[in-house]
Motif scaffolding. Structure first.
Motif, PDB file in Angstrom:
ATOM      1  N   ILE A   1       0.927  -1.136  -0.073  1.00 16.10           N
ATOM      2  CA  ILE A   1      -0.119  -0.110   0.073  1.00 16.10           C
ATOM      3  C   ILE A   1       0.809   1.135   0.152  1.00 16.10           C
ATOM      4  O   ILE A   1       1.755   1.524   0.948  1.00 16.10           O
ATOM      5  N   GLN A   2       0.802   2.120  -0.809  1.00 17.94           N
ATOM      6  CA  GLN A   2       1.499   3.257  -1.077  1.00 17.94           C
ATOM      7  C   GLN A   2       1.130   4.545  -0.443  1.00 17.94           C
ATOM      8  O   GLN A   2      -0.079   4.721  -0.599  1.00 17.94           O
ATOM      9  N   LEU A   3       1.844   5.339   0.135  1.00 18.83           N
ATOM     10  CA  LEU A   3       1.688   6.564   0.691  1.00 18.83           C
ATOM     11  C   LEU A   3       1.238   7.452  -0.713  1.00 18.83           C
ATOM     12  O   LEU A   3       2.143   7.500  -1.586  1.00 18.83           O
ATOM     13  N   PRO A   4       0.165   7.984  -0.807  1.00 19.74           N
ATOM     14  CA  PRO A   4      -0.209   8.747  -2.051  1.00 19.74           C
ATOM     15  C   PRO A   4       0.464  10.217  -2.093  1.00 19.74           C
ATOM     16  O   PRO A   4      -0.020  11.300  -2.272  1.00 19.74           O
ATOM     17  N   ARG A   5       1.930  10.173  -1.900  1.00 19.53           N
ATOM     18  CA  ARG A   5       2.728  11.603  -1.983  1.00 19.53           C
ATOM     19  C   ARG A   5       4.170  10.974  -2.412  1.00 19.53           C
ATOM     20  O   ARG A   5       4.689  10.306  -1.530  1.00 19.53           O
ATOM     21  N   VAL A   6       4.549  11.330  -3.550  1.00 23.88           N
ATOM     22  CA  VAL A   6       5.898  10.972  -3.879  1.00 23.88           C
ATOM     23  C   VAL A   6       6.735  12.097  -3.959  1.00 23.88           C
ATOM     24  O   VAL A   6       6.350  13.243  -4.175  1.00 23.88           O
ATOM     25  N   VAL A   7       8.013  12.010  -3.257  1.00 22.59           N
ATOM     26  CA  VAL A   7       8.912  13.006  -3.430  1.00 22.59           C
ATOM     27  C   VAL A   7       9.788  13.048  -4.453  1.00 22.59           C
ATOM     28  O   VAL A   7      10.427  11.859  -4.533  1.00 22.59           O
ATOM     29  N   TYR A   8       9.514  14.039  -5.442  1.00 24.46           N
ATOM     30  CA  TYR A   8      10.297  13.893  -6.525  1.00 24.46           C
ATOM     31  C   TYR A   8      11.285  15.112  -6.969  1.00 24.46           C
ATOM     32  O   TYR A   8      10.536  16.051  -6.883  1.00 24.46           O
ATOM     33  N   ALA A   9      12.480  15.107  -7.176  1.00 29.94           N
ATOM     34  CA  ALA A   9      13.400  16.079  -7.230  1.00 29.94           C
ATOM     35  C   ALA A   9      14.079  15.961  -8.301  1.00 29.94           C
ATOM     36  O   ALA A   9      14.509  14.971  -8.963  1.00 29.94           O
TER      37      ALA A   9
END
Ligand SMILES: Cc1cc2nc3c(=O)[nH]c(=O)nc-3n(C[C@H](O)[C@H](O)[C@H](O)COP(=O)(O)O)c2cc1C
Length: 171
Positions: free
Chosen positions: A128-136
């Motif tokens: 189950i994924q946290l619905p927030r990706v840190v994209y840099a």
């Protein structure tokens, strides 16, 4: 809760490792038992070769963790080779675990690349994924430091939400 952060990049100046370190610090500040595994310190071998002892240890660490955070660098609009080796060999005991993604890329147009990791984790292990990706991207860094206040804010939100949802899923 026990959180394991897997930094999968083998780059000597990995930007996703910097994201992993920053999130690790934020989680430790919040009193979470969090730790980083750095793939650069592991002898990684492809599936049909003999597994190294470090890979066996990583499988055990992954198995013991309540939840996982995966750091990835984008290669050819997808996950990098070292992460695929870790997924194929060390994700034996992850069914249903909660996870989050921290991603570094060269440019802004590759943000959907993390969906390959989402697909693997959801389809293979019902994670189950946290619905927030840190994209840099490289614009967010000055040498080995995060220079973007917006990225730091996204890391703060990610860490807060990871703790809040992750701890609820344990009950
Ligand atoms: C083989 C290779 C392929 C890459 N492909 C992409 C790509 O498709 N899209 C992109 O935005 N960046 C791409 N990059 C740039 C990396 O995503 C960038 O260097 C990022 O910082 C990698 O993460 P790391 O520093 O943690 O290894 C590629 C880099 C390499 C070495």
């Amino acid at each position: 809760m026990k959180t394991l952060i897997i930094s999968s990049s083998l780059s000597p100046d990995s930007k996703s490792f910097i994201l992993c370190s920053e999130v690790n610090n934020k989680l430790l500040e919040r009193g979470i038992e969090s730790k980083i595994i750095d793939a650069r310190e592991i002898k990684l071998t492809a599936y049909h070769y003999k597994e190294s002892s470090e890979m066996k240890d990583l499988s055990k660490e992954i198995s013991k963790a309540d939840n996982l955070i995966i750091g990835m660098g984008v290669h050819c609009y997808s996950i990098n080779d070292s992460l695929k080796i870790i997924l194929d060999n060390c994700f034996n005991d992850v069914t249903g675990k909660f996870f989050g993604i921290l991603c570094a890329a060269g440019g802004e147009k590759s943000y959907l690349s993390t969906m390959h990791l989402t697909q693997i984790c959801m389809n293979e292990w019902r994670m189950i994924q946290l619905p927030r990706v840190v994209y840099a991207t490289k614009k967010d860094f000055k040498e080995d430091n995060i220079s973007s206040s917006e990225l730091l804010e996204r890391i703060r939100s990610f860490s807060e939400e990871f703790q809040s949802i992750g701890s609820k899923l344990l009950h």
